[in-house]
Design a protein around this motif. Structure first.
Motif, PDB file in Angstrom:
ATOM      1  N   ASP A 157      -4.524 -12.377  -3.076  1.00 61.50           N
ATOM      2  CA  ASP A 157      -3.278 -12.880  -2.489  1.00 61.50           C
ATOM      3  C   ASP A 157      -3.261 -14.411  -2.392  1.00 61.50           C
ATOM      4  O   ASP A 157      -2.657 -14.968  -1.477  1.00 61.50           O
ATOM      5  CB  ASP A 157      -3.029 -12.270  -1.096  1.00 61.50           C
ATOM      6  CG  ASP A 157      -3.151 -10.763  -1.120  1.00 61.50           C
ATOM      7  OD1 ASP A 157      -2.593 -10.162  -2.055  1.00 61.50           O
ATOM      8  OD2 ASP A 157      -3.805 -10.190  -0.236  1.00 61.50           O
TER       9      ASP A 157
ATOM     10  N   ASN B 127      -3.484  -1.900  -7.907  1.00 63.39           N
ATOM     11  CA  ASN B 127      -3.834  -2.370  -6.558  1.00 63.39           C
ATOM     12  C   ASN B 127      -3.445  -3.839  -6.388  1.00 63.39           C
ATOM     13  O   ASN B 127      -3.341  -4.332  -5.274  1.00 63.39           O
ATOM     14  CB  ASN B 127      -5.336  -2.172  -6.272  1.00 63.39           C
ATOM     15  CG  ASN B 127      -6.249  -2.672  -7.390  1.00 63.39           C
ATOM     16  OD1 ASN B 127      -5.791  -2.979  -8.479  1.00 63.39           O
ATOM     17  ND2 ASN B 127      -7.532  -2.736  -7.108  1.00 63.39           N
TER      18      ASN B 127
ATOM     19  N   GLY C 162     -10.469   0.623   3.576  1.00 62.48           N
ATOM     20  CA  GLY C 162      -9.111   0.084   3.715  1.00 62.48           C
ATOM     21  C   GLY C 162      -8.541  -0.179   2.335  1.00 62.48           C
ATOM     22  O   GLY C 162      -7.934  -1.232   2.087  1.00 62.48           O
TER      23      GLY C 162
ATOM     24  N   THR D 173      -6.235   0.274  -1.234  1.00 68.04           N
ATOM     25  CA  THR D 173      -4.786   0.323  -1.440  1.00 68.04           C
ATOM     26  C   THR D 173      -4.324   1.750  -1.744  1.00 68.04           C
ATOM     27  O   THR D 173      -3.130   1.986  -1.897  1.00 68.04           O
ATOM     28  CB  THR D 173      -4.372  -0.597  -2.607  1.00 68.04           C
ATOM     29  OG1 THR D 173      -5.061  -0.162  -3.783  1.00 68.04           O
ATOM     30  CG2 THR D 173      -4.718  -2.049  -2.334  1.00 68.04           C
TER      31      THR D 173
ATOM     32  N   HIS E 285      -6.765  -9.902  -7.776  1.00 68.63           N
ATOM     33  CA  HIS E 285      -7.628  -9.892  -6.566  1.00 68.63           C
ATOM     34  C   HIS E 285      -8.360 -11.244  -6.415  1.00 68.63           C
ATOM     35  O   HIS E 285      -7.970 -12.218  -7.028  1.00 68.63           O
ATOM     36  CB  HIS E 285      -8.619  -8.734  -6.570  1.00 68.63           C
ATOM     37  CG  HIS E 285      -8.091  -7.510  -7.268  1.00 68.63           C
ATOM     38  ND1 HIS E 285      -6.948  -6.889  -6.856  1.00 68.63           N
ATOM     39  CD2 HIS E 285      -8.530  -6.840  -8.356  1.00 68.63           C
ATOM     40  CE1 HIS E 285      -6.715  -5.864  -7.672  1.00 68.63           C
ATOM     41  NE2 HIS E 285      -7.648  -5.820  -8.590  1.00 68.63           N
TER      42      HIS E 285
ATOM     43  N   VAL F 233     -15.052  -4.184  -0.911  1.00 65.56           N
ATOM     44  CA  VAL F 233     -14.643  -4.873  -2.129  1.00 65.56           C
ATOM     45  C   VAL F 233     -13.783  -3.919  -2.956  1.00 65.56           C
ATOM     46  O   VAL F 233     -13.649  -2.749  -2.604  1.00 65.56           O
ATOM     47  CB  VAL F 233     -15.891  -5.283  -2.961  1.00 65.56           C
ATOM     48  CG1 VAL F 233     -16.698  -6.357  -2.259  1.00 65.56           C
ATOM     49  CG2 VAL F 233     -16.777  -4.067  -3.265  1.00 65.56           C
ATOM     50  N   THR F 234     -13.263  -4.404  -4.063  1.00 61.52           N
ATOM     51  CA  THR F 234     -12.600  -3.497  -4.991  1.00 61.52           C
ATOM     52  C   THR F 234     -13.643  -3.034  -6.012  1.00 61.52           C
ATOM     53  O   THR F 234     -14.825  -3.369  -5.893  1.00 61.52           O
ATOM     54  CB  THR F 234     -11.362  -4.168  -5.634  1.00 61.52           C
ATOM     55  OG1 THR F 234     -10.640  -3.163  -6.352  1.00 61.52           O
ATOM     56  CG2 THR F 234     -11.723  -5.309  -6.564  1.00 61.52           C
TER      57      THR F 234
ATOM     58  N   VAL G 103      -6.932  -8.605   3.302  1.00 62.82           N
ATOM     59  CA  VAL G 103      -6.340  -7.302   3.676  1.00 62.82           C
ATOM     60  C   VAL G 103      -7.460  -6.279   3.632  1.00 62.82           C
ATOM     61  O   VAL G 103      -8.328  -6.364   2.776  1.00 62.82           O
ATOM     62  CB  VAL G 103      -5.272  -6.789   2.681  1.00 62.82           C
ATOM     63  CG1 VAL G 103      -4.255  -5.919   3.370  1.00 62.82           C
ATOM     64  CG2 VAL G 103      -4.598  -7.889   1.932  1.00 62.82           C
TER      65      VAL G 103
ATOM     66  N   ARG H 283       0.747  -4.080   4.284  1.00 59.11           N
ATOM     67  CA  ARG H 283      -0.097  -4.248   5.482  1.00 59.11           C
ATOM     68  C   ARG H 283      -0.158  -5.708   5.921  1.00 59.11           C
ATOM     69  O   ARG H 283      -0.121  -6.615   5.083  1.00 59.11           O
ATOM     70  CB  ARG H 283      -1.531  -3.789   5.184  1.00 59.11           C
ATOM     71  CG  ARG H 283      -1.661  -2.296   5.017  1.00 59.11           C
ATOM     72  CD  ARG H 283      -3.082  -1.917   4.689  1.00 59.11           C
ATOM     73  NE  ARG H 283      -3.476  -2.363   3.358  1.00 59.11           N
ATOM     74  CZ  ARG H 283      -4.699  -2.225   2.854  1.00 59.11           C
ATOM     75  NH1 ARG H 283      -5.655  -1.684   3.586  1.00 59.11           N
ATOM     76  NH2 ARG H 283      -4.978  -2.629   1.644  1.00 59.11           N
TER      77      ARG H 283
END
Ligand code: IMP
Length: 432
Positions: free
Chosen positions: A13, A38, A127, A129, A224, A238-239, A273, A303
């Motif tokens: 973001d 995501n 948490g 997406t 990301h 993490v992703t 996030v 969110r």
């Protein structure tokens, strides 16, 4: 002939969508190399807001080719909805989109498994997406994935889906108490989506090779941020993909030596996030104000984002990992009204000060950020388009970040619109 990469240096973001959009006029091809739906890249063009999840920002510019590389995991439903959504707004996506036949699909069971797993984790959830990203990448690494190319050998596809479903249904039904999937329905689902997207499938590795050899300009659009990288981020929060510039090479099938300029993008403060450590997080009125004034709500899930001061330790580390050659600074105007502004320059933990990112999650969770404080400029910078226009204190803040991160600043964003930008160096011109 150069190629320029745009990489997030925080937790995503950072405003990469806008930076990519601003650079796209100089590019011939814009390519996504990792992640999936995501991501949420917000672009404001001629007063219209577009939120792209899978499509590279290049699709908004007529005449540019947009590539979804082999390293991306593609949810065909999400992609189709995005294409149709743009079509409904007058943006036609026809022969300008190329999806790698090697890209893996996100299947309905990936989403179902992820959602059930997150629910089971409760307090310890990541948490995510909820887009099925983790299970799809797990299957890829486990050699259970289905690639677009695999959809064309129907007997083989049927066989692979049957094997996969044997395991997935046991997991869903017996471990998570959820409904499993029917083989024939899933097979038909795969064929239907294959037919809908077939026109976009291509050998994107070959397309990019030819573009490079022809001397075209390439723009690599990262998704990301580095702190969400599966290897270098705040694991396990993490992703599931690599985000650093190394992933460009594997995710598109081009040599590392063909990446000429890496523009690391950072917000003028920090947001995150989802769960996990965040040393400079402000859980007070100051953080609340950043969230409100910066409109810090997720582009993908809506969110509320957690907010905090700029963290030099993190961005310097991210810049090193991706070999960044310049810095892009976004959302400067969100800090316009602060009396004083803090920059984190180290983490104190049990009498020691770290100037690098410790591996232990526990240290990151408990460390105290060490701040340098600078006076705020308390004047509006919103929409400014030249560096000289900026208040002296805003310039001092930017120069302090640049000095500490050891990178020149190539672009500053002062608002969400394309024109609300201060270009300092053209990354395409400064690439060798
Ligand atoms: P996943 O990528 O859906 O598996 O989610 C893993 C973590 O990465 C969660 O904390 C998400 O909130 C975060 N995440 C994934 N993509 C983005 C993004 O584009 N921006 C910010 N956070 C993201």
């Amino acid at each position: 002939m150069p190629s320029v990469a745009v990489i997030g240096t925080q937790w995503g973001d950072e405003g990469k969508g806008k930076i990519v959009d601003v650079l796209t006029p100089s590019a011939d091809v814009v390519a996504r190399f990792q992640g999936g739906a995501n991501a949420g890249h917000t672009v404001v063009a001629e007063g219209q807001q577009y939120i792209l999840h899978l499509l590279p920002a290049g699709v908004l510019h007529p005449g540019k080719r947009a590539v979804i590389g082999n390293g991306v995991v593609v949810d065909p439903v999400a992609l189709y909805e995005e294409i149709e959504g743009l079509r409904g707004r007058g943006i036609e996506i026809k022969d300008n989109l190329f999806i790698s036949r090697r890209a893996h699909l996100i299947l309905p069971y990936h989403r179902a498994i992820e959602q059930a797993r997150e629910a089971l984790r409760g307090e310890r959830r990541i948490g995510t997406t909820g887009r099925g990203i983790g299970p799809a990448y797990s299957d890829k690494i486990d050699r259970l994935g289905i690639r677009f190319a695999d959809l064309f050998d129907e007997p083989l596809l049927h066989d692979r889906l049957r094997t996969n479903l044997t395991e997935k249904n046991i997991l869903l039904e017996q471990a998570y108490g959820q409904r499993g999937f029917q083989l024939d329905e899933l097979f038909a689902w795969c064929l239907a989506w294959r037919d809908k997207l077939a026109a976009y499938l291509a050998d994107t590795g070959q397309l990019l090779r030819e573009a490079i050899l022809k001397g075209e300009n390439l723009l690599f659009e990262g998704a990301h941020g580095t702190m969400l990288d599966i290897d270098h981020g705040t694991y396990p929060y993490v992703t599931s993909s690599n985000i650093t510039a190394g992933a460009i090479s594997t995710g598109l099938g081009i040599p590392p030596s063909r990446i000429n300029h890496v523009l690391g993008v950072a917000k003028a403060y920090t947001t995150r996030v989802g769960m996990g450590p965040f040393p400079t997080e402000l859980c007070d009125a100051v953080g609340e104000r950043m969230r409100t004034e910066g409109a810090e709500y997720g582009a993908t899930t809506g969110r509320a984002r957690r907010c905090g001061w700029f963290d030099v330790v993190m961005v310097r580390h991210a810049a090193w990992l991706s070999g960044c050659t310049s810095l892009g600074l976004t959302k400067l105007d969100v800090l316009d009204r602060y009396e004083s502004i803090k920059i984190c320059v180290g983490y104190a933990y049990r009498g020691k000060v770290f100037e690098h990112i410790p591996e232990e999650l526990d240290i990151l969770l408990q460390c105290q950020p060490q701040y340098e404080e600078m006076p705020g400029w308390q004047e509006s910078t919103a929409g400014m388009t030249s560096y000289e226009q900026l208040p002296a204190r805003a310039r001092a803040y930017i120069e302090e970040l640049s000095r500490r991160i050891e990178l020149p600043v190539s672009i500053i964003s002062t608002g969400s619109g394309r024109e609300q930008t201060i270009p300092l160096r053209d990354p395409f011109a400064s690439a060798p």
